[in-house]
Scaffold this active site. Structure first.
Site, PDB file in Angstrom:
ATOM      1  CG  HIS A 264      -1.849   1.152   1.356  1.00  0.00           C
ATOM      2  ND1 HIS A 264      -2.978   1.324   0.875  1.00  0.00           N
ATOM      3  CD2 HIS A 264      -1.427   2.591   1.713  1.00  0.00           C
ATOM      4  CE1 HIS A 264      -3.562   2.341   1.149  1.00  0.00           C
ATOM      5  NE2 HIS A 264      -2.729   3.080   1.758  1.00  0.00           N
ATOM      6  CD  GLU A 265       1.235   3.756   3.892  1.00  0.00           C
ATOM      7  OE1 GLU A 265       1.440   4.468   3.271  1.00  0.00           O
ATOM      8  OE2 GLU A 265       0.414   3.098   4.405  1.00  0.00           O
ATOM      9  CG  HIS A 268       0.458   6.307  -0.548  1.00  0.00           C
ATOM     10  ND1 HIS A 268      -0.526   7.224  -0.847  1.00  0.00           N
ATOM     11  CD2 HIS A 268       0.035   5.681   0.677  1.00  0.00           C
ATOM     12  CE1 HIS A 268      -1.705   6.959  -0.348  1.00  0.00           C
ATOM     13  NE2 HIS A 268      -1.435   5.906   0.607  1.00  0.00           N
ATOM     14  CD  GLU A 294      -5.338   5.710   0.349  1.00  0.00           C
ATOM     15  OE1 GLU A 294      -4.442   6.398   0.540  1.00  0.00           O
ATOM     16  OE2 GLU A 294      -5.242   4.433   0.919  1.00  0.00           O
TER      17      GLU A 294
HETATM   18 ZN   LIG Z   1      -2.839   5.201   1.792  1.00  0.00          ZN
END
Ligand SMILES: [Zn+2]
Ligand SMILES: [Zn+2]
Lengths: 494, 494
Positions: A264-265, A268, A294
């Site tokens: 997830h990160e 980003h 996101e």
């Molecule tokens: Zn996030």
């Protein structure tokens, strides 16, 4: 000459942003326990300086003068976006910004102490202080921007997004999910009856999980020359584009939550690392907003990271680093696990939007004054019961105390998570239309085409348009929840 | 009202200092390799902002107005020290400060790359750029302060210290040491003939050394609630008084160098942690200067940490953490080892001043133009041969490339190390006069009296007087090298 003046202006702001960003990361990762008060003072001071410089009354004159010069298309867009940013920033007086920063930091520090103990009463006054400030702020922003108070807050995070558009989409999604969740759970039960769940539990030393995480980050395109991975209580992606600071937290009894958090990160991080270098200090060169951000993290976590094709490539890596042997048949049920749970960050693709919509509804009520902080635990509980069938009344730690957002003063931020999920599904659908072989590529660990599409259509666009404009340019259509709903039906609907 | 204005002024500067300090630590400990350029730009920008604010032309008016108000004694001293600091800061135009910061950071980054390879030619142009800047700077400072150029540089690090006082002291010390070193080596040889040296070599995992280091830091008074210990290439003590960031580097084949390094940095850390809280943002509330700072680190490292009495207390701790068993008779010869070596940071009490005096002499020649950077390796070598009987001509990595000071633009700083050693010996002598039982206390791990004396006489004095004033108030006499010479004679003279 005036454009050059604006360039210097942006460069000075960039230095303060750099400091605030690294200090923020440092606070979560490296700061000594007793360093909080001085850090809060320092960040309040820098934030006030940033605000004073960003709201320099000469800026409108420089903008007007720059527009009279011969500018390239990129320069014109940069000046427009700077003006938008200036208008948003001048909503608030510097005194208020410092007060908010100081209140937010202290309340966040209090949250860090009170949360592990689930001490709602110790935390409540701090949150009340933040909510009072946010009501002030929303009113001030609304007046200047000519928007509804909640939209005026969202405008900071996602320019162009409006609750009038989002509320019906969320209502539709919520109605679908409340109906779909029992169905997905029943499908899961049938699958487990046929193929019993192999427990994830085991003993996974942090060092092995970290080396797996680093390998996975690099596999999907993260540049370790311009970033790193550390540990913090609440995973985040901070730092600056040339030095992206990712964090995660590890449990040693299972490896999947840290790994999915890292993916997830990484999403980003990829966005930040691939923004256009030449415009790094201009608002137009920064990531567009939280929803698009996101969408990038959820793209990596959900569209790639929970895609069965991905695990053909990823499983050998997992085995090599953890010194174990998993089959896809044993692992996928965990990757696709659907659970009615209390905690947003542990939630799955199906239930996550319900956690977000709950917060979206409650924070609007808190801001409007229809709800007071003292009544929050009951209101939270009622919505949890209605959408997920779970009570948090006796467990505030995993109820309204679970997130850092409200204690740190980030209201209007939560919808971005689910808007991001919708946009990620829409981007995936656009890629799959262009390249029907995308699953085959991913199963070989080849992210070239996927990353090239995202670089051209999202990352390099930075803030050259509003959130809805960038999404529409990239995918050929406006926000369309049908892609996310179809995605859930295909993956979880049996 | 004007005093309050100055207080706000100091508070704003404090926020920028906090940021620069944490960013500096972060660069050495946590930054991604590719993050250097953006970090250099950000720090240059913040440093320029700091300089512009610190040199605000209104400050002299505020100072004059504050002096017309009714002030406490503490406030008067604070205003005086602020004025001294203001005069020193207004020597340099902001354009120059930014240029120096940028050049220094880039040259330091180049040094970090070129040094491991010992690539003098790659590094030389960067150092030439720094030396050219430092000549400019010394001339500008000298003119404003009415001091000799080199004294004007030292004035930043040690207010009140003058080369006219230091040069004869260093000449006397050098003459003593060139004579004493062979004698100390002969004594060492005789001792080893009687009691053969037990090798230090072994296998010491970093984790065990770190836990030993943390235990030792706390034993001598370091507050872990307001500080931490990390790893960096070049050990230092950075951060802020409420969050002191100590670093060290570990070798796994012996434990003593890291441990003594930690004791050294702990001495710096104790000074920072115990400065007066109420004046933290005023110049008068900061550590006095580098020589007094170094006297605090050397006090812990040499006066305490190499005192045989200390090891009665410390050895059981060493054994417990490293899971070994050492006798004092086996360990002390290592703690008191004297060696002719190339590297300053690895040098012992006896040879260290020779390394410093060499740099003190060379940097004066570089600044005056009597020496050019291209001739530095030969000049360095000649002095090494004369004072230590060692050549570094074929080994620039361990010759003029070994220190971060010159590449980062810190000229006039080196003498502080040996001034610190002289002052530490003088402070120890003052304590021993007051408390003849000090050795017995230290052998029990009781640092109460020693730390109380230092708190009252050094730490809480902060910058309420010049370096010579604070030393004289504390010890009852002006700088007197006899204490250090007597200390070396007693410990190493046989
Ligand atoms: Zn996030
Ligand atoms: Zn030192």
């Amino acid at each position: 000459m005036s454009f050059a003046k604006l360039d210097d202006h942006c460069r000075a702001l960039g230095a303060l942003e750099h400091a605030l960003s690294i200090l923020g990361t440092d606070e979560a990762v490296n700061m000594a326990p007793g360093g909080g008060e001085a850090r809060a003072e320092a960040m309040a001071g820098l934030s006030g300086m940033y605000h004073r410089q960003a709201t320099d009354p000469h800026v409108p004159d420089w903008i007007a003068a720059a527009r009279a010069e011969e500018l390239t298309q990129e320069q014109r867009v940069a000046v427009d976006e700077l003006e938008r940013s200036y208008v948003n920033l001048t909503c608030l007086p510097p005194e208020f910004v410092e007060r908010k920063m100081r209140t937010g930091m202290r309340s966040e520090q209090l949250w860090r102490t009170a949360r592990p103990k689930g001490d709602w009463e110790a935390f409540r006054p701090a949150l009340e202080g933040v909510v009072a400030l946010m009501r002030e702020e929303a009113a001030m922003r609304a007046e200047v921007l000519g928007l509804a108070p909640y939209d005026a807050l969202m405008e900071q995070f996602d320019p162009g997004n409006r609750s009038a558009d989002i509320t019906p989409v969320f209502a539709e999604l919520k109605a679908f999910l409340v109906d779909f969740l029992p169905r997905a759970l029943a499908v899961q039960e049938q699958r487990r009856a046929r193929h019993p769940l192999k427990p994830l539990s085991g003993d996974y030393p942090v060092e092995r999980q970290k080396s797996l995480g680093l390998a996975m980050m690099q596999a999907v395109g993260f540049d370790m020359n311009h970033g790193s991975l550390s540990v913090s209580d609440h995973p985040f992606c901070g730092g600056v584009p040339t030095d992206v600071r990712m964090t995660t937290r590890y449990r040693t009894d299972e490896f999947l939550s840290a790994l999915m958090g890292i993916l997830h990160e990484t999403g980003h991080g990829l966005y930040e690392q691939n923004l256009p270098k030449a415009w790094a200090h201009w608002p137009s060169g920064k990531a567009r907003g939280m929803a698009l951000h996101e969408s990038q993290s959820l793209f990596v976590e959900k569209q790639i990271g929970r895609n069965p094709a991905f695990w053909h490539f990823a499983l050998p890596l997992v085995d090599a680093h953890l010194k174990e042997s998993w089959t896809i048949e044993d692992l996928l049920p965990h990757v696709h696990q659907v659970t009615r749970g209390k905690i947003r960050v542990d939630a799955d693709e199906v239930t996550y939007p319900l956690h977000v919509i709950l917060r979206y509804e409650l924070e609007q009520e808190l801001l409007s004054g229809r709800l007071e902080v003292r009544d929050l635990p009951e209101a939270w509980d009622a919505k949890m019961q209605a959408s997920l069938g779970i009570s948090t009344l006796d467990d505030p730690k995993n109820g309204p105390m679970q997130d850092v957002h409200w204690p740190s003063g980030a209201f209007g931020y939560f919808p971005s998570y689910t808007l991001g999920a919708l946009m990620a599904a829409q981007q995936w659908a656009a890629i799959a239309r262009l390249n029907p072989d995308v699953d085959a590529e991913i199963s070989k660990g080849d992210f070239t085409m996927v990353n090239a599409w995202r670089r051209d259509n999202i990352w390099l666009k930075a803030s050259t348009g509003s959130t809805p404009e960038i999404l529409e340019q990239a995918t050929g259509e406006a926000l369309n929840p049908a892609h996310f709903i179809a995605h859930l039906e295909a993956r979880y609907g049996g």
